[in-house]
Design a protein around this motif. Structure first.
Motif, PDB file in Angstrom:
ATOM      1  N   GLU A 314       0.814  -1.221   0.000  1.00 50.68           N
ATOM      2  CA  GLU A 314       0.000   0.000   0.000  1.00 50.68           C
ATOM      3  C   GLU A 314       0.850   1.275   0.000  1.00 50.68           C
ATOM      4  O   GLU A 314       0.347   2.360  -0.307  1.00 50.68           O
ATOM      5  CB  GLU A 314      -0.916   0.054   1.235  1.00 50.68           C
ATOM      6  CG  GLU A 314      -1.976  -1.021   1.275  1.00 50.68           C
ATOM      7  CD  GLU A 314      -1.494  -2.256   2.005  1.00 50.68           C
ATOM      8  OE1 GLU A 314      -0.340  -2.244   2.500  1.00 50.68           O
ATOM      9  OE2 GLU A 314      -2.264  -3.240   2.076  1.00 50.68           O
ATOM     10  N   THR A 315       2.134   1.174   0.347  1.00 50.87           N
ATOM     11  CA  THR A 315       2.936   2.356   0.657  1.00 50.87           C
ATOM     12  C   THR A 315       3.854   2.773  -0.483  1.00 50.87           C
ATOM     13  O   THR A 315       4.602   1.953  -1.017  1.00 50.87           O
ATOM     14  CB  THR A 315       3.797   2.087   1.919  1.00 50.87           C
ATOM     15  OG1 THR A 315       2.942   1.686   2.995  1.00 50.87           O
ATOM     16  CG2 THR A 315       4.551   3.335   2.331  1.00 50.87           C
ATOM     17  N   GLN A 333       0.182   6.714   0.338  1.00 52.14           N
ATOM     18  CA  GLN A 333      -0.334   5.457  -0.204  1.00 52.14           C
ATOM     19  C   GLN A 333      -0.452   5.519  -1.728  1.00 52.14           C
ATOM     20  O   GLN A 333      -0.668   6.584  -2.310  1.00 52.14           O
ATOM     21  CB  GLN A 333      -1.703   5.147   0.388  1.00 52.14           C
ATOM     22  CG  GLN A 333      -1.681   4.779   1.861  1.00 52.14           C
ATOM     23  CD  GLN A 333      -3.076   4.495   2.373  1.00 52.14           C
ATOM     24  OE1 GLN A 333      -3.873   5.394   2.585  1.00 52.14           O
ATOM     25  NE2 GLN A 333      -3.394   3.213   2.551  1.00 52.14           N
ATOM     26  N   ALA A 337      -4.570   1.567  -3.622  1.00 50.46           N
ATOM     27  CA  ALA A 337      -4.916   1.085  -2.283  1.00 50.46           C
ATOM     28  C   ALA A 337      -5.902   1.999  -1.568  1.00 50.46           C
ATOM     29  O   ALA A 337      -6.250   1.749  -0.412  1.00 50.46           O
ATOM     30  CB  ALA A 337      -3.641   0.943  -1.439  1.00 50.46           C
ATOM     31  N   ARG A 365       1.089   1.492  -9.075  1.00 53.15           N
ATOM     32  CA  ARG A 365       2.336   1.089  -8.410  1.00 53.15           C
ATOM     33  C   ARG A 365       3.432   0.805  -9.436  1.00 53.15           C
ATOM     34  O   ARG A 365       3.200   0.130 -10.437  1.00 53.15           O
ATOM     35  CB  ARG A 365       2.095  -0.138  -7.537  1.00 53.15           C
ATOM     36  CG  ARG A 365       1.144   0.121  -6.377  1.00 53.15           C
ATOM     37  CD  ARG A 365       0.837  -1.130  -5.587  1.00 53.15           C
ATOM     38  NE  ARG A 365       0.111  -2.125  -6.371  1.00 53.15           N
ATOM     39  CZ  ARG A 365      -0.421  -3.233  -5.864  1.00 53.15           C
ATOM     40  NH1 ARG A 365      -0.311  -3.489  -4.565  1.00 53.15           N
ATOM     41  NH2 ARG A 365      -1.063  -4.087  -6.635  1.00 53.15           N
TER      42      ARG A 365
END
Length: 428
Positions: A314-315, A333, A337, A365
């Motif tokens: 998520e990060t 985030q 997410a 991502r």
């Protein structure tokens, strides 16, 4: 002198804008920075130069000097409630700029920052700290953030492993920044770089350092100045009323997230300078990445960007390397997410960049890193990083298995909201 094609065109100021223009002048080598300031004063004696000496900031005061081409107009010591750069900006720098803009609206302003102050801190203060209820940008026009680089000392600064505290020039008691961090942040936030003087190694080395700066900050216009013979009018033409500042530009570590250029991919050496852009959709295996952190930056002067770890899907993790030290931190985030109704917490640029580059499986991502150095081996660098990505078999295991990986970074990146730090809080 190499000039990046990413550097903005010379736009100039709008003739209809009657606010006084402000040029913010920074640089870690005060002699070179002040030499540029004096040159601008020589070309325009009506220009108001504002300087703050932070030598006594730890004891709760700063020394402010305002002058023009005819001499000193103000010379005062100002008491502060708290001894730090943030309170100096809030309690004296911005009020002084506002007072001068109101009292003498026909005169340009030149703010010369102390050597340990990062221009992004000024930009953040201008955006968030009104003066008597009025935003500073209603009173003046921020024309340019210009950083002066002393070519003779540039490499020493970029390669230094010293911190400000060990040198006795920290801006606050809790200022743990490294010298190299300050130098790169001054360079990277600038829209204009003044290359002052010549390398002691000769013309080729001066050219090499110009290429290095173009790789570190490809968005900045370069202005070369011979420290011995300076054309004051020409320097003024290149540095003032350019309209180069773009207030919407994000902090450098978040540039990739916001859809801005993070760096350039120039794997073929130019005067020995190499810039490698590494992008990948797959996540990094935390253990394998941790094992190569030292090796991957061994020949690097500067690397930056963001990444994602399989164990913390998520990060968004910031990557920030300068002066031999690597910092990793949270940039919030990934939007994949975040529930749809919280996308508005992120900036419009962030949402647009994510949408345009969206992957059906990974979402927004991705790995997005840039490495700049002298005589780098780009193939070796890409092999090392590529080997840290998850294999096909590991990808097939899915996120629930990824979260069980041994993670040397566990607990290092506390959860934050999507837009935390994407606007860029500069250290004070």
């Amino acid at each position: 002198m190499p000039t990046s094609p990413l550097a903005p065109a010379e736009t100039g100021a709008s003739a209809a804008d009657t606010r006084p223009s402000l040029t913010v002048l920074s640089g870690f080598w005060p002699a070179a920075t002040y030499a540029v300031a004096r040159t601008l004063l020589a070309a325009d004696p009506s220009l108001l130069l504002i300087r703050h000496d932070l030598a006594d900031v730890h004891r709760g005061s700063v020394h402010r000097v305002v002058r023009d081409g005819a001499g000193i107009l103000e010379d005062e010591r100002v008491a502060l409630a708290h001894g730090c750069v943030s309170c100096t900006l809030r309690e004296d720098v911005l009020p002084t700029l506002a007072r001068l803009a109101r009292a003498q609206p026909g005169r340009g302003l030149l703010l010369m920052l102390p050597e340990v102050v990062e221009p992004e801190a000024v930009a953040a203060a201008c955006a968030r700290c009104p003066v008597d209820g009025t935003p500073i940008t209603e009173l003046l026009r921020i024309d340019s953030y210009t950083t002066v680089v002393d070519i003779e000392h540039l490499l020493d600064g970029l390669a230094s492993t010293d911190d400000l505290k060990s040198l006795g020039i920290q801006a606050a008691d809790n200022d743990d920044r490294a010298l190299a961090d300050v130098v790169v942040r001054q360079i990277e936030y600038a829209d204009t770089l003044v290359l002052w003087g010549e390398s002691r190694e000769g013309a080729y080395d001066s050219e090499r350092l110009g290429v290095l700066l173009a790789r570190i900050a490809p968005w900045a216009v370069q202005v070369r100045v011979d420290g011995d013979v300076v054309d004051a009018r020409e320097l003024t033409r290149r540095l003032r009323d350019t309209g180069r500042h773009r207030p919407e530009t994000p902090a450098v570590l978040a540039r990739g997230l916001e859809g801005h250029v993070l760096g350039v991919h120039e794997p073929q050496p130019d005067c020995g300078v190499v810039s490698v852009l590494f992008r990948a959709r797959r996540p990094f295996h935390p253990d394998r990445l941790h094992d190569v952190l030292e090796d991957v930056n061994a020949e690097v002067l500067r690397s930056r960007g963001h990444l994602w770890l399989a164990s913390q899907p998520e990060t968004v993790i910031a990557w920030d390397f300068a002066g031999g030290g690597l910092s990793l931190g949270s940039l919030g985030q990934w939007l994949v997410a975040v529930p749809d109704d919280r996308w508005d917490d992120a900036s419009t640029h962030r949402q647009l960049a994510a949408t345009l580059d969206w992957d059906p499986y990974y979402g927004d991502r991705q790995q997005h890193l840039v490495f700049v150095g002298l005589d780098l081996d780009p193939a070796r660098l890409r092999r090392m990083l590529g080997a840290c990505l998850l294999t096909d078999a590991e990808l097939a295991d899915g996120e629930e298995v990824w979260r069980t990986y041994r993670d040397p970074f566990a607990g290092c990146f506390p959860p934050t909201t999507p837009d935390t730090r994407t606007k860029g809080d500069a250290p004070a």
